[in-house]
Design a protein around this motif. Structure first.
Motif, PDB file in Angstrom:
ATOM      1  N   GLN A  86       0.824  -1.196   0.000  1.00  0.00           N
ATOM      2  CA  GLN A  86       0.000   0.000   0.000  1.00  0.00           C
ATOM      3  C   GLN A  86       0.862   1.252   0.000  1.00  0.00           C
ATOM      4  O   GLN A  86       1.988   1.236   0.459  1.00  0.00           O
ATOM      5  CB  GLN A  86      -0.913   0.039   1.237  1.00  0.00           C
ATOM      6  CG  GLN A  86      -2.137  -0.857   1.108  1.00  0.00           C
ATOM      7  CD  GLN A  86      -3.121  -0.361   0.064  1.00  0.00           C
ATOM      8  OE1 GLN A  86      -3.182   0.830  -0.217  1.00  0.00           O
ATOM      9  NE2 GLN A  86      -3.853  -1.271  -0.531  1.00  0.00           N
ATOM     10  N   ASN A 145       8.369   4.650 -11.228  1.00  0.00           N
ATOM     11  CA  ASN A 145       6.976   5.026 -11.095  1.00  0.00           C
ATOM     12  C   ASN A 145       6.751   6.379 -11.751  1.00  0.00           C
ATOM     13  O   ASN A 145       7.704   7.029 -12.211  1.00  0.00           O
ATOM     14  CB  ASN A 145       6.558   5.086  -9.611  1.00  0.00           C
ATOM     15  CG  ASN A 145       7.406   6.054  -8.810  1.00  0.00           C
ATOM     16  OD1 ASN A 145       7.480   7.238  -9.126  1.00  0.00           O
ATOM     17  ND2 ASN A 145       8.048   5.571  -7.763  1.00  0.00           N
ATOM     18  N   VAL A 148       3.525  -3.057 -10.718  1.00  0.00           N
ATOM     19  CA  VAL A 148       3.951  -4.083  -9.778  1.00  0.00           C
ATOM     20  C   VAL A 148       4.501  -5.285 -10.541  1.00  0.00           C
ATOM     21  O   VAL A 148       5.444  -5.946 -10.111  1.00  0.00           O
ATOM     22  CB  VAL A 148       2.778  -4.491  -8.881  1.00  0.00           C
ATOM     23  CG1 VAL A 148       3.188  -5.585  -7.930  1.00  0.00           C
ATOM     24  CG2 VAL A 148       2.247  -3.276  -8.128  1.00  0.00           C
ATOM     25  N   ARG A 176       0.115  -6.110 -13.694  1.00  0.00           N
ATOM     26  CA  ARG A 176      -0.572  -5.341 -12.666  1.00  0.00           C
ATOM     27  C   ARG A 176       0.035  -3.947 -12.527  1.00  0.00           C
ATOM     28  O   ARG A 176       1.232  -3.790 -12.331  1.00  0.00           O
ATOM     29  CB  ARG A 176      -0.514  -6.087 -11.323  1.00  0.00           C
ATOM     30  CG  ARG A 176      -1.118  -5.321 -10.166  1.00  0.00           C
ATOM     31  CD  ARG A 176      -1.005  -6.117  -8.888  1.00  0.00           C
ATOM     32  NE  ARG A 176      -0.976  -5.276  -7.717  1.00  0.00           N
ATOM     33  CZ  ARG A 176      -0.682  -5.718  -6.493  1.00  0.00           C
ATOM     34  NH1 ARG A 176      -0.399  -6.987  -6.314  1.00  0.00           N
ATOM     35  NH2 ARG A 176      -0.668  -4.884  -5.477  1.00  0.00           N
ATOM     36  N   ARG A 177      -0.841  -2.955 -12.628  1.00  0.00           N
ATOM     37  CA  ARG A 177      -0.452  -1.563 -12.434  1.00  0.00           C
ATOM     38  C   ARG A 177      -1.282  -1.003 -11.279  1.00  0.00           C
ATOM     39  O   ARG A 177      -2.515  -1.043 -11.324  1.00  0.00           O
ATOM     40  CB  ARG A 177      -0.690  -0.742 -13.698  1.00  0.00           C
ATOM     41  CG  ARG A 177      -0.565   0.762 -13.513  1.00  0.00           C
ATOM     42  CD  ARG A 177      -0.507   1.474 -14.852  1.00  0.00           C
ATOM     43  NE  ARG A 177       0.750   1.215 -15.532  1.00  0.00           N
ATOM     44  CZ  ARG A 177       1.025   1.665 -16.758  1.00  0.00           C
ATOM     45  NH1 ARG A 177       0.132   2.372 -17.424  1.00  0.00           N
ATOM     46  NH2 ARG A 177       2.189   1.390 -17.307  1.00  0.00           N
ATOM     47  N   ASP A 178      -0.604  -0.508 -10.260  1.00  0.00           N
ATOM     48  CA  ASP A 178      -1.296   0.062  -9.105  1.00  0.00           C
ATOM     49  C   ASP A 178      -1.339   1.582  -9.226  1.00  0.00           C
ATOM     50  O   ASP A 178      -0.367   2.220  -9.655  1.00  0.00           O
ATOM     51  CB  ASP A 178      -0.584  -0.326  -7.814  1.00  0.00           C
ATOM     52  CG  ASP A 178      -0.836  -1.778  -7.428  1.00  0.00           C
ATOM     53  OD1 ASP A 178      -0.196  -2.255  -6.490  1.00  0.00           O
ATOM     54  OD2 ASP A 178      -1.682  -2.426  -8.087  1.00  0.00           O
ATOM     55  N   THR A 179      -2.447   2.129  -8.823  1.00  0.00           N
ATOM     56  CA  THR A 179      -2.640   3.575  -8.848  1.00  0.00           C
ATOM     57  C   THR A 179      -3.129   4.024  -7.481  1.00  0.00           C
ATOM     58  O   THR A 179      -4.043   3.427  -6.910  1.00  0.00           O
ATOM     59  CB  THR A 179      -3.677   3.972  -9.910  1.00  0.00           C
ATOM     60  OG1 THR A 179      -3.220   3.542 -11.196  1.00  0.00           O
ATOM     61  CG2 THR A 179      -3.864   5.479  -9.943  1.00  0.00           C
ATOM     62  N   TYR A 180      -2.536   5.093  -6.984  1.00  0.00           N
ATOM     63  CA  TYR A 180      -2.896   5.625  -5.676  1.00  0.00           C
ATOM     64  C   TYR A 180      -3.180   7.120  -5.814  1.00  0.00           C
ATOM     65  O   TYR A 180      -2.579   7.806  -6.661  1.00  0.00           O
ATOM     66  CB  TYR A 180      -1.767   5.410  -4.666  1.00  0.00           C
ATOM     67  CG  TYR A 180      -1.423   3.960  -4.465  1.00  0.00           C
ATOM     68  CD1 TYR A 180      -0.406   3.361  -5.203  1.00  0.00           C
ATOM     69  CD2 TYR A 180      -2.119   3.171  -3.540  1.00  0.00           C
ATOM     70  CE1 TYR A 180      -0.092   2.028  -5.036  1.00  0.00           C
ATOM     71  CE2 TYR A 180      -1.794   1.840  -3.364  1.00  0.00           C
ATOM     72  CZ  TYR A 180      -0.785   1.275  -4.116  1.00  0.00           C
ATOM     73  OH  TYR A 180      -0.481  -0.054  -3.946  1.00  0.00           O
TER      74      TYR A 180
END
Length: 120
Positions: free
Chosen positions: A1, A32, A101, A105-109
């Motif tokens: 996270q 990133n 990641v 998988r691509r994480d967005t925050y």
């Protein structure tokens, strides 16, 4: 996270300057992209500026020549220096972190946003 916390918003007169900060913490990858978006009143969110971990940047046409995005990798913080502000720059500004990641998988925050109001 990953957690993102923006700061630096406020009320400024047209022609003035503000610097926004976005501090990131958590599981941050070296590669990133950190972006600044804004949502003007009654309008959709729009991308303002991007900063890649390579150091390259990209700006919306409305921001070119007036805004500068930078980052301090040691502090995991990205900044948005805004000069010559105009009333149409008013809105909630959000920072956003995108990282891959894996190849699948691509994480967005997203941060919580900070209000910028430019008075005429």
């Amino acid at each position: 996270q990953v957690q993102l916390v923006e700061s630096g918003g406020g009320l400024v007169q047209a022609g003035g300057s503000l610097t926004l900060s976005c501090a990131a913490s958590g599981n941050i990858f070296k590669i990133n992209t950190m972006n600044w978006h804004r949502r003007p009143p009654g309008k959709q969110r729009e991308l303002v500026a991007s900063m890649y971990s390579s150091g390259s940047t990209n700006y919306a046409d409305s921001a070119k020549g007036r805004f500068t995005v930078s980052r301090d990798n040691a502090k995991n913080t990205v900044y948005l220096q805004m000069n010559s502000l105009k009333p149409e720059d008013t809105g909630v500004y959000y920072c956003n972190l995108v990282q891959d990641v894996s190849i699948l998988r691509r994480d967005t925050y997203w941060g919580q946003g900070t209000q910028v109001t430019v008075s005429s």
